[in-house]
Design an enzyme around this catalytic site. Structure first.
Site, PDB file in Angstrom:
ATOM      1  N   PHE A  11       0.816  -1.301   0.100  1.00  0.00           N
ATOM      2  CA  PHE A  11      -0.067  -0.041  -0.308  1.00  0.00           C
ATOM      3  C   PHE A  11       0.853   1.152   0.003  1.00  0.00           C
ATOM      4  O   PHE A  11       0.758   2.176   0.770  1.00  0.00           O
ATOM      5  CB  PHE A  11      -0.823  -0.150   1.211  1.00  0.00           C
ATOM      6  CG  PHE A  11      -2.120   0.822   1.109  1.00  0.00           C
ATOM      7  CD1 PHE A  11      -3.156   0.474   0.184  1.00  0.00           C
ATOM      8  CD2 PHE A  11      -2.345   2.213   1.776  1.00  0.00           C
ATOM      9  CE1 PHE A  11      -4.222   1.369  -0.126  1.00  0.00           C
ATOM     10  CE2 PHE A  11      -3.642   2.735   1.686  1.00  0.00           C
ATOM     11  CZ  PHE A  11      -4.390   2.357   0.726  1.00  0.00           C
ATOM     12  N   GLY A  12       1.692   1.359  -1.136  1.00  0.00           N
ATOM     13  CA  GLY A  12       2.389   2.629  -1.365  1.00  0.00           C
ATOM     14  C   GLY A  12       1.807   3.648  -2.180  1.00  0.00           C
ATOM     15  O   GLY A  12       0.101   3.645  -1.996  1.00  0.00           O
ATOM     16  N   ARG A  13       2.312   4.482  -2.750  1.00  0.00           N
ATOM     17  CA  ARG A  13       1.605   5.361  -3.669  1.00  0.00           C
ATOM     18  C   ARG A  13       0.469   4.762  -4.668  1.00  0.00           C
ATOM     19  O   ARG A  13      -0.703   5.301  -4.857  1.00  0.00           O
ATOM     20  CB  ARG A  13       2.566   6.394  -4.413  1.00  0.00           C
ATOM     21  CG  ARG A  13       3.040   7.272  -3.757  1.00  0.00           C
ATOM     22  CD  ARG A  13       4.194   8.198  -4.357  1.00  0.00           C
ATOM     23  NE  ARG A  13       3.542   9.026  -5.254  1.00  0.00           N
ATOM     24  CZ  ARG A  13       4.416   9.695  -6.190  1.00  0.00           C
ATOM     25  NH1 ARG A  13       5.791   9.484  -6.345  1.00  0.00           N
ATOM     26  NH2 ARG A  13       3.808  10.422  -7.141  1.00  0.00           N
ATOM     27  N   VAL A  14       0.925   3.850  -5.313  1.00  0.00           N
ATOM     28  CA  VAL A  14       0.249   3.063  -6.318  1.00  0.00           C
ATOM     29  C   VAL A  14      -1.098   2.486  -5.737  1.00  0.00           C
ATOM     30  O   VAL A  14      -2.334   2.701  -6.062  1.00  0.00           O
ATOM     31  CB  VAL A  14       0.854   2.138  -7.201  1.00  0.00           C
ATOM     32  CG1 VAL A  14      -0.105   1.551  -8.251  1.00  0.00           C
ATOM     33  CG2 VAL A  14       2.080   2.865  -8.149  1.00  0.00           C
ATOM     34  N   LYS A 127       5.716  -6.244 -10.793  1.00  0.00           N
ATOM     35  CA  LYS A 127       6.245  -7.188 -11.834  1.00  0.00           C
ATOM     36  C   LYS A 127       7.004  -8.448 -11.248  1.00  0.00           C
ATOM     37  O   LYS A 127       6.949  -9.470 -12.158  1.00  0.00           O
ATOM     38  CB  LYS A 127       7.345  -6.390 -12.980  1.00  0.00           C
ATOM     39  CG  LYS A 127       6.518  -5.286 -13.564  1.00  0.00           C
ATOM     40  CD  LYS A 127       7.550  -4.950 -14.624  1.00  0.00           C
ATOM     41  CE  LYS A 127       8.472  -3.503 -14.083  1.00  0.00           C
ATOM     42  NZ  LYS A 127       7.492  -2.397 -13.785  1.00  0.00           N
ATOM     43  N   GLY A 209      11.846  13.852 -11.569  1.00  0.00           N
ATOM     44  CA  GLY A 209      11.050  12.526 -11.124  1.00  0.00           C
ATOM     45  C   GLY A 209      10.626  11.602 -11.904  1.00  0.00           C
ATOM     46  O   GLY A 209       9.834  10.635 -11.557  1.00  0.00           O
ATOM     47  N   GLU A 212      14.381   6.977 -11.188  1.00  0.00           N
ATOM     48  CA  GLU A 212      14.438   6.706  -9.594  1.00  0.00           C
ATOM     49  C   GLU A 212      15.949   7.223  -9.323  1.00  0.00           C
ATOM     50  O   GLU A 212      16.630   7.603 -10.060  1.00  0.00           O
ATOM     51  CB  GLU A 212      14.394   4.992  -9.422  1.00  0.00           C
ATOM     52  CG  GLU A 212      13.301   4.320 -10.110  1.00  0.00           C
ATOM     53  CD  GLU A 212      12.195   4.709  -9.191  1.00  0.00           C
ATOM     54  OE1 GLU A 212      12.408   4.677  -7.946  1.00  0.00           O
ATOM     55  OE2 GLU A 212      11.019   4.384  -9.808  1.00  0.00           O
ATOM     56  N   ASP A 223      14.356  -2.871 -16.796  1.00  0.00           N
ATOM     57  CA  ASP A 223      12.835  -2.926 -16.722  1.00  0.00           C
ATOM     58  C   ASP A 223      12.126  -3.213 -17.975  1.00  0.00           C
ATOM     59  O   ASP A 223      11.152  -4.021 -17.873  1.00  0.00           O
ATOM     60  CB  ASP A 223      12.508  -1.285 -16.468  1.00  0.00           C
ATOM     61  CG  ASP A 223      10.898  -0.908 -16.365  1.00  0.00           C
ATOM     62  OD1 ASP A 223      10.329  -1.219 -15.477  1.00  0.00           O
ATOM     63  OD2 ASP A 223      10.637  -0.246 -17.472  1.00  0.00           O
ATOM     64  N   LYS A 227       9.401  -6.497 -18.270  1.00  0.00           N
ATOM     65  CA  LYS A 227       8.166  -6.353 -18.935  1.00  0.00           C
ATOM     66  C   LYS A 227       7.833  -7.320 -20.291  1.00  0.00           C
ATOM     67  O   LYS A 227       6.857  -8.099 -20.412  1.00  0.00           O
ATOM     68  CB  LYS A 227       7.887  -4.978 -19.591  1.00  0.00           C
ATOM     69  CG  LYS A 227       7.685  -3.929 -18.390  1.00  0.00           C
ATOM     70  CD  LYS A 227       7.553  -2.367 -18.884  1.00  0.00           C
ATOM     71  CE  LYS A 227       7.207  -1.613 -17.676  1.00  0.00           C
ATOM     72  NZ  LYS A 227       7.762  -0.178 -17.766  1.00  0.00           N
TER      73      LYS A 227
END
Lengths: 346, 346
Positions: A11-14, A127, A209, A212, A223, A227
């Site tokens: 339960f972070g920002r996303v 992911k 921003g 990272e 990354d 994906k």
């Protein structure tokens, strides 16, 4: 009218934005799908909140980073996190938004396997677990007759999985290639357009921003490769592992090289590509050069894009989709709607 | 394993390709959706073929334009066409691929309303009936708890309906704009790039089989307006009629005007646009000017494109999708898969 219980693990920002959007769309779910959607639990690594009848919206809204999030919430309890909690939560859908660990799958892998074994639908934004073993998780979902949805983990607001499975349903896809990482595209665009060295472009991406604080995961192509391995396994049944993906990042690109490419009217883009060949499925990540008039050459800044080649419907190119945490959350909420659509009672 | 009976009403080139693709994908439907899909009937305006257990693939394959199609087929019968035939056909899904009549809806409207009243799902490739009364048909489908799918009538291989309803599910769409007609885009591109007059570009489009022998429907913006009114009503519940769409075609564009635009670095495109405004939904079709670096300016030849603006996921731009009869058929087959997906028994 069916009640749909949601638990958000991580339960972070996303995760917070997932709760916010689900709250805002409550009426929509009722009207369109006759679905009474309630968030019954949210949990972080140490503590969680749970209420069988649904957590009040104000309580969820208060859990912002500024207020210390879940850890600082007086109602949060250690009893409301972990897989035993999830098992007893009565969730119909688990939305996994925790940190990514693509070596072992991490807690996300435990949450997802637990949820699937309990016949809960799963929406994964993170992911790691999918990179670690998408084929195994997919099998588990099928055994338990539930859905495993992964838009949030595969370029989020830019449709990738959807595109091949829904928009092009029935077509044979021969090639699937994309600019899947906004950070690297921003850096390459900046170097190309403003003639600045790699380090300066990276610094600018951090300032905005976009990158990272430690951007190596993006810059070295991990990354995109993550994906890509998920997409190759989900769309092509490729049975690939991360280490089998040919991978080259953008860290070695110099000002001189850029100048030379510009003189040749070529634009470098870090792309991931999956191809169906006579020898099976090939997947690779590397900086590729496109003529200036090519569609990919014109996708600049932190924008992402994907191109799909098919047998009967020709080519489709999709460009765009926001890259912020709220858009990632919206991708997970889209997956939730797909689950509701498929289970709509007439 | 459920048997799915299909009837195709209107059996020209597109209808023929629908039958061809469904035949080729028989195994896929069995495996993915546990659906035993059979074409039980095909009909033209005067005659049709019907076999309760499914028409043999070879019989359908033989019905080519070269062999005189349905009219010349010795097995075709007058008893197997018309709405009474459809009612008794036992179809689960009707695929309407007949000629477009957007003034009265024509026979397509009769077929579609009959099918919906018999609780058959409908996939419409022809636009006429949808232009005439999409809201009424949608209501009828809802009353009878069946699906009305319209990809084939709304830019076919280029996803439009899908995009807003599936890929962006949950988002609020504020603007929906596209190059929806390949013919007009080919003509404008040709005029712009090769500096030729309108008539010459039209002649070239006819030579290549891109424009119809009588291309006025496209050139005067009707084709785009028809797609737009269906989209406005399907996506925005706009309740618009064709005559309420502001419409301007490309017939008046001169070489001089093109030269002037090129000097200003502006590129004309015939686009259809739907906007959500404070006063409701606005929809218009006209040649619009885009700066050369705009994405639409770079969509050339007979290629189509659509751009959607949303609240949470930002913008999505989709370019491509083949425009031939087989691709239109593939769009209808995609709709068929969506129906099968939604009715898959676990």
């Amino acid at each position: 009218m069916k009640q749909w219980n949601i638990v958000i693990t991580g339960f972070g920002r996303v995760g917070w934005h997932v709760a916010e959007l689900i709250g805002k769309r409550r009426e929509r779910y009722l009207q369109r799908y006759q679905a009474d959607v309630r968030i019954v639990g949210v949990c972080g690594s140490k503590k969680g909140l749970y209420h069988q009848a649904g957590l009040p919206g104000e309580q969820l809204a208060a859990l912002t980073a500024a207020s210390g999030g879940l850890q600082a919430s007086p109602e949060a309890s250690e009893a409301h996190t972990g897989t035993a909690f999830l098992q007893g939560s009565g969730a119909d859908v688990v939305i996994e938004a925790g940190p990514t660990d693509f070596v072992t799958g991490g807690p996300a892998y435990e949450y997802i396997t637990t949820a699937l074994r309990c016949s809960m639908h799963v929406i994964s934004i993170s992911k790691g677990a999918l990179v670690f073993d998408y084929p195994g998780l997919k099998r588990l979902a099928e055994e338990h007759q539930v859905m495993l949805k992964i838009s949030g983990a595969t370029a989020a607001a830019l449709p990738t999985i959807d595109l091949a499975e829904y928009n092009l349903a029935g077509c044979e896809v021969s090639r699937f290639v994309g600019i899947f990482t906004g950070t690297t595209n921003f850096i390459l665009s900046k170097m190309y357009q403003d003639n600045v060295p790699f380090e300066e472009a990276v610094a600018e991406a951090k300032r905005r921003g976009i990158a990272e604080p430690d951007p190596r995961f993006d810059l070295e192509g991990w990354d995109t490769a993550c994906k890509l391995v998920i997409l190759a396994n989900a769309l092509f049944d490729a049975g690939l592992r991360l280490e089998q993906i040919e991978r080259e990042g953008i860290t070695g690109i110099t000002v001189e090289q850029m100048l030379q490419w510009r003189e040749q009217n070529l634009v470098p883009k870090l792309t991931g590509e999956i191809c169906r060949t006579a020898h099976g499925i090939c997947a690779s990540v590397k900086p590729r050069l496109y003529p200036a008039e090519h569609s990919f050459a014109q996708v600049n800044g932190a924008t992402k894009a994907v191109m799909v080649e098919t047998d009967v419907m020709g080519e489709l190119l999709v460009i765009g989709g926001k890259s912020d945490p709220r858009a990632a959350a919206a991708a997970a909420c889209k997956d939730l709607e797909h689950i509701l659509m498929m289970h709509k009672t007439p």
